[in-house]
Design a protein around this motif. Structure first.
Motif, mmCIF file in Angstrom:
data_model
loop_
_atom_site.group_PDB
_atom_site.id
_atom_site.type_symbol
_atom_site.label_atom_id
_atom_site.label_comp_id
_atom_site.label_asym_id
_atom_site.label_seq_id
_atom_site.Cartn_x
_atom_site.Cartn_y
_atom_site.Cartn_z
ATOM 1 N N GLU A 24 -7.118 -10.160 -5.250
ATOM 2 C CA GLU A 24 -8.031 -9.141 -4.728
ATOM 3 C C GLU A 24 -7.292 -8.081 -3.929
ATOM 4 O O GLU A 24 -7.595 -6.882 -4.031
ATOM 5 N N GLN A 25 -6.316 -8.491 -3.151
ATOM 6 C CA GLN A 25 -5.567 -7.526 -2.334
ATOM 7 C C GLN A 25 -4.703 -6.604 -3.183
ATOM 8 O O GLN A 25 -4.562 -5.420 -2.877
ATOM 9 N N TYR A 26 -4.100 -7.140 -4.251
ATOM 10 C CA TYR A 26 -3.378 -6.259 -5.184
ATOM 11 C C TYR A 26 -4.345 -5.240 -5.773
ATOM 12 O O TYR A 26 -4.051 -4.041 -5.821
ATOM 13 N N ARG A 37 0.137 -12.511 -1.345
ATOM 14 C CA ARG A 37 -1.150 -11.812 -1.180
ATOM 15 C C ARG A 37 -2.054 -12.232 -2.327
ATOM 16 O O ARG A 37 -1.583 -12.704 -3.356
ATOM 17 N N THR A 38 -3.330 -12.046 -2.157
ATOM 18 C CA THR A 38 -4.284 -12.493 -3.167
ATOM 19 C C THR A 38 -4.397 -11.474 -4.297
ATOM 20 O O THR A 38 -3.993 -10.310 -4.164
ATOM 21 N N VAL A 79 -2.282 -14.407 4.221
ATOM 22 C CA VAL A 79 -1.297 -13.580 3.518
ATOM 23 C C VAL A 79 -0.057 -13.373 4.387
ATOM 24 O O VAL A 79 -0.102 -13.550 5.602
ATOM 25 N N GLN A 101 0.826 -1.199 0.000
ATOM 26 C CA GLN A 101 0.000 0.000 0.000
ATOM 27 C C GLN A 101 0.864 1.254 0.000
ATOM 28 O O GLN A 101 0.634 2.191 -0.772
ATOM 29 N N ARG A 105 -7.117 1.897 -3.742
ATOM 30 C CA ARG A 105 -6.943 2.810 -2.598
ATOM 31 C C ARG A 105 -5.876 3.866 -2.876
ATOM 32 O O ARG A 105 -5.963 4.998 -2.384
ATOM 33 N N GLN A 119 -7.279 -4.132 -4.639
ATOM 34 C CA GLN A 119 -7.774 -3.158 -3.666
ATOM 35 C C GLN A 119 -6.711 -2.125 -3.295
ATOM 36 O O GLN A 119 -7.021 -0.938 -3.129
ATOM 37 N N ALA A 120 -5.458 -2.556 -3.165
ATOM 38 C CA ALA A 120 -4.383 -1.624 -2.818
ATOM 39 C C ALA A 120 -4.169 -0.601 -3.926
ATOM 40 O O ALA A 120 -3.910 0.587 -3.660
#
Length: 243
Positions: free
Chosen positions: A195-197, A192-193, A175, A126, A203, A199-200
């Motif tokens: 989805e997490q890439y 990390r998934t 994660v 992030q 954001r 979302q980061a």
């Protein structure tokens, strides 16, 4: 011994073995990831480029030879950075012996930020994505690849050797740090998934315009057997984003 970030590349034998593997035509870097990255980047003529985890900067040399205006590479390994400096000697480029986490990102400086198979070494993505967004000009592009999360979830199947014929996917939603046996050493990566890439990036303020999972194409392989093996599981995850 466990190696974090780029520290493994300062071990002479590891560095030498890596370059030999990297030069293989059928390596994932050359046969899968490379064509995708160039497709996602598109036209880079007269663009200023920041490359995170630039390695030996052969990518930077290619960009400069084919029309990029200026290239800046970040590399945390002394041995790799020295090779990178030689690689772009006499060209309009510079190499910083610095990690992508510690670099001071100037504001609105670059047309294009790239990173190839390096961000999976970073714990806090992030903060990194925020810094990249800060450093890009308006409408600037961020294109990067990482090892696909299906392969970073578990390295249990690598205990039999680097060339995997079967892949264990486990602890996918747990994660964090993973220890990968690689070329007779152990390197630390961060799982990390997808989805997490995603979302980061959102954001951080990016618009995600494309995502690729590295489907192999036969024309990029010299070995049909290796092509068929690579059809079994994705090894690349690549994003194209715009500020």
């Amino acid at each position: 011994m466990n190696y974090r970030g780029s520290s493994a590349y300062d071990q002479s034998e590891f560095f030498s073995n890596y370059l030999k593997r990297r030069d293989r035509k059928d390596s994932p870097n050359n046969a899968i990831e490379g064509p995708i990255i160039y497709e996602l980047i598109g036209d880079f003529t007269n663009r200023t480029v920041l490359d995170l985890g630039c390695g030996d900067a052969r990518f930077g040399k290619e960009l400069l030879e084919n029309g990029a205006k200026q290239y800046t590479g970040l590399e945390g390994s002394k041995q790799m950075a020295a090779t990178a400096i030689q690689q772009i000697s006499g060209m309009n480029g510079e190499i910083h012996l610095e990690s992508m986490e510690s670099f001071h990102y100037p504001q609105n400086e670059y047309d294009l930020v790239t990173s190839r198979f390096a961000i999976h070494y970073v714990d806090n993505i992030q903060k990194l994505f925020n810094n990249v967004h800060h450093a890009l000009k308006e409408n600037g592009k961020f294109v990067f690849s990482v090892q696909h999360p299906l392969t970073t979830s578990s390295f249990e199947s690598k205990k039999a050797g680097d060339r995997r014929e079967n892949w264990i996917v486990d602890d996918y939603f747990i994660v964090g740090e993973r220890k990968e046996p690689w070329m007779d050493e152990v390197v630390i990566k961060f799982h990390r998934t997808i989805e997490q890439y995603f979302q980061a990036l959102v954001r951080a303020g990016f618009q995600i315009v494309d995502l690729r999972e590295g489907e192999p194409k036969i024309e990029h392989f010299s070995n049909e057997e290796e092509f068929k093996r690579r059809l079994r599981i994705p090894v690349v995850l690549a994003f194209s984003c715009v500020k």
